[in-house]
Structure formats: structure tokens, C-alpha cells
Design an enzyme around this catalytic site. Structure first.
Site, PDB file in Angstrom:
ATOM      1  N   SER A 102       0.834  -1.194   0.000  1.00 43.60           N
ATOM      2  CA  SER A 102       0.000   0.000   0.000  1.00 43.60           C
ATOM      3  C   SER A 102       0.876   1.255   0.000  1.00 43.60           C
ATOM      4  O   SER A 102       2.006   1.229   0.476  1.00 43.60           O
ATOM      5  CB  SER A 102      -0.899  -0.014   1.235  1.00 43.60           C
ATOM      6  OG  SER A 102      -1.387   1.266   1.501  1.00 43.60           O
ATOM      7  N   CYS A 103       0.354   2.349  -0.564  1.00 42.85           N
ATOM      8  CA  CYS A 103       1.127   3.603  -0.634  1.00 42.85           C
ATOM      9  C   CYS A 103       1.066   4.398   0.667  1.00 42.85           C
ATOM     10  O   CYS A 103       1.822   5.341   0.852  1.00 42.85           O
ATOM     11  CB  CYS A 103       0.623   4.497  -1.761  1.00 42.85           C
ATOM     12  SG  CYS A 103       1.057   3.858  -3.377  1.00 42.85           S
ATOM     13  N   VAL A 104       0.118   4.077   1.542  1.00 37.66           N
ATOM     14  CA  VAL A 104       0.015   4.847   2.791  1.00 37.66           C
ATOM     15  C   VAL A 104       0.142   3.965   4.032  1.00 37.66           C
ATOM     16  O   VAL A 104      -0.025   2.766   3.954  1.00 37.66           O
ATOM     17  CB  VAL A 104      -1.317   5.636   2.897  1.00 37.66           C
ATOM     18  CG1 VAL A 104      -1.294   6.832   1.972  1.00 37.66           C
ATOM     19  CG2 VAL A 104      -2.498   4.745   2.622  1.00 37.66           C
TER      20      VAL A 104
ATOM     21  N   ILE B  26       1.684  12.335   0.533  1.00 36.23           N
ATOM     22  CA  ILE B  26       1.795  10.881   0.329  1.00 36.23           C
ATOM     23  C   ILE B  26       3.264  10.498   0.092  1.00 36.23           C
ATOM     24  O   ILE B  26       3.754   9.501   0.633  1.00 36.23           O
ATOM     25  CB  ILE B  26       0.891  10.420  -0.832  1.00 36.23           C
ATOM     26  CG1 ILE B  26      -0.582  10.579  -0.429  1.00 36.23           C
ATOM     27  CG2 ILE B  26       1.176   8.963  -1.209  1.00 36.23           C
ATOM     28  CD1 ILE B  26      -1.582  10.296  -1.527  1.00 36.23           C
ATOM     29  N   MET B  33       7.985   5.743   5.542  1.00 31.65           N
ATOM     30  CA  MET B  33       7.641   4.307   5.597  1.00 31.65           C
ATOM     31  C   MET B  33       8.762   3.441   5.049  1.00 31.65           C
ATOM     32  O   MET B  33       8.884   2.276   5.395  1.00 31.65           O
ATOM     33  CB  MET B  33       6.364   4.033   4.786  1.00 31.65           C
ATOM     34  CG  MET B  33       5.091   4.468   5.474  1.00 31.65           C
ATOM     35  SD  MET B  33       3.670   4.325   4.371  1.00 31.65           S
ATOM     36  CE  MET B  33       3.498   2.549   4.236  1.00 31.65           C
TER      37      MET B  33
END
Lengths: 104, 164
Positions: A102-104, B26, B33
Site C-alpha cells: 500500500s502507498c500509505v 503521500i 515508511m
């Protein structure tokens, strides 16, 4: 697909070291992968790992970081401290799950 | 996989529409992340994403956006004149926010809090702050500092700079 000897057992992994067959995972294997990633697992780490495994089992997909933090198990800041340099990726790897997509 | 990984990104957010703000957020969150260092630099109307009073009202531009379709991405092109109707932008934003929430893309304020808690740093552009007559009190608490362009470049040493 390759096999890798982790904690004395031959495990199927992909080229990035993620387990390709979760059935082969055990806590000892989790500990061994964590050690390779230079993470010492505590109860807080295990809460996160177990939550990820539960989500995958129930929904067939890894939760996002937002879903994980909203569950009340861990907050964003702590999560990044527990698993430095890519928390969801590291945690998924240690939990014997697939790489997050997932991107988030 | 290439040997040299990206270790650090500096992302400039220069626009204040929803579609102008989200790509930068994002990308910054995504960088954290992946374990990269992430700096966000808000300039011009991009500053509205971190202005405490206005950051909850970021909207999609329904005018001047020829790719805009209704009621969804594969629907009919929205004529500019209709896009200008009162409430159109608010409606399109509401639709988009619903979809984003399902995908766990948070609202602007929550996203900013998330990036900051993840260790991303947020900065405001001094030239714009002066031009808009702003002070640190106008910003949400996650904004670390007001930076000059020179300071931004210094801080971006070794980083990939991404302009959005």
C-alpha cells in the site's frame, strides 16, 4: 523462490527475504529475522506482530499504518521507534507476512 | 535492485488545492515508511496545508482542471462553467474524501500529524510567510520552523528535491 536456513529450519523466502509460506513461520523464526534486522523483540513488538498476523488472517491483507495505529495497539511515533527504517516492512517481514503493497 | 538507495527527500508543496497538497504528503509519508529522511517545505498556496485555521478546508479545484470527470474518474468531463457553480468544489471534495478515507489516506490535518510523528520535518517558506503576513502562531504545531530558500537548500544536502 529460494530457501533460507533460519533458526535451523529451511524456510521458503523471496529475493527480499519475506516468507512465501506463512505456515512455515514460528516465533523462533520471527526472533531470528528480527535479529538479522537488528531489532530486539519486546512485548510491544509482539503486540504489533500479532495484530498484523490477525489482520491478514481475517482480511487477507496487511493493515495500513493508519489502521494499525487506530487499533490502539501502538501510536505512530512508537511504531517508528520499535521498527526503525521502515516499520511496516520490517514488522511484516518478522511476522512472516508478505511485503506491504500500500502507498500509505 | 540498484545499489544506491535514496536516503533522503526534500519535498516542496507549492499548491493549495487538494490535488496539489496530497501528492507531496503521500510522498513524504511514503519516504518515512521506507526509512528515508523526509523534509516537507510548504511555499506559496501550499502553505494552506499547514495553516491551522484553513488546513481542514483544502478543496479540489473543479475549475481549470480539464481532466476532471463526474461523478467518478471514468464519468463525463465536467464543463468549466458547471465547475464554477457554488458548492461544486465542496461536493467533489466530499466525494473524494470519502474514497480516500476508505483507502486509509487521512484528512490533511491527521496526515500532517502522522508525518510529523513518523519523524518527517515540516517547514514553511519565509518569502511566503512575509508576503502573506503570517507568524508561527498561524501554523499547526507540527511546523518546525520558517526557512529561507538558502536554509532549505542547506538542509537538503544529499537529498533528492521533489517539487509538487
Amino acid at each position: 523462490m529460494a530457501t533460507k536456513n533460519i533458526a535451523g529450519v529451511n524456510i521458503d523466502v523471496n529475493e527480499e527475504g519475506y516468507l512465501t509460506n506463512h505456515a512455515q513461520w514460528s516465533r523462533e523464526i520471527g526472533e531470528a529475522i528480527a535479529k538479522e534486522e537488528e531489532i530486539k523483540l519486546t512485548e510491544q513488538h509482539w503486540n504489533v506482530l500479532e495484530f498484523l498476523q490477525k489482520e491478514v488472517k481475517e482480511n487477507g491483507a496487511l493493515p495500513t499504518i493508519r489502521r494499525l495505529t487506530k487499533s490502539g495497539i501502538v501510536d505512530t511515533k512508537t511504531l517508528y521507534q520499535l521498527f526503525p527504517n521502515g516499520p511496516l516492512k520490517k514488522a511484516s517481514k518478522i511476522a512472516g507476512l508478505e511485503k506491504p503493497a500500500s502507498c500509505v | 535492485m540498484p545499489d544506491e538507495k535514496i536516503k533522503k527527500v526534500s519535498i516542496v508543496v507549492s499548491r493549495g488545492s487538494l490535488e496539489g497538497v496530497y501528492p507531496g504528503l503521500i510522498m513524504a509519508n511514503g519516504a518515512r515508511m521506507e526509512g528515508m529522511e523526509a523534509n516537507l517545505f510548504f511555499t506559496f498556496f501550499g502553505l494552506y496545508a499547514v495553516l491551522d485555521k484553513y488546513m481542514d478546508d483544502i478543496k479540489i479545484a473543479t475549475v481549470g482542471n480539464p481532466a476532471m470527470r463526474v461523478p467518478d474518474a471514468k464519468g463525463f468531463p465536467l464543463p468549466t462553467l458547471l465547475g464554477a457553480l457554488p458548492g461544486m468544489s465542496a461536493f467533489a471534495t466530499w466525494m473524494m474524501n470519502k474514497t480516500m478515507d476508505k483507502l486509509d489516506i487521512p484528512p490533511v490535518r491527521e496526515f500532517i500529524e502522522m508525518i510529523s510523528a513518523a519523524g518527517g520535518k515540516l517547514y514553511a517558506c519565509k518569502a511566503t510567510v512575509d508576503m502573506f503576513n503570517l507568524t508561527m502562531n498561524d501554523f499547526c504545531p507540527e511546523v518546525d520552523k520558517v526557512l529561507t530558500v538558502g536554509e532549505f537548500y542547506e538542509m537538503s544536502a544529499g537529498a533528492q528535491i521533489i517539487f509538487t
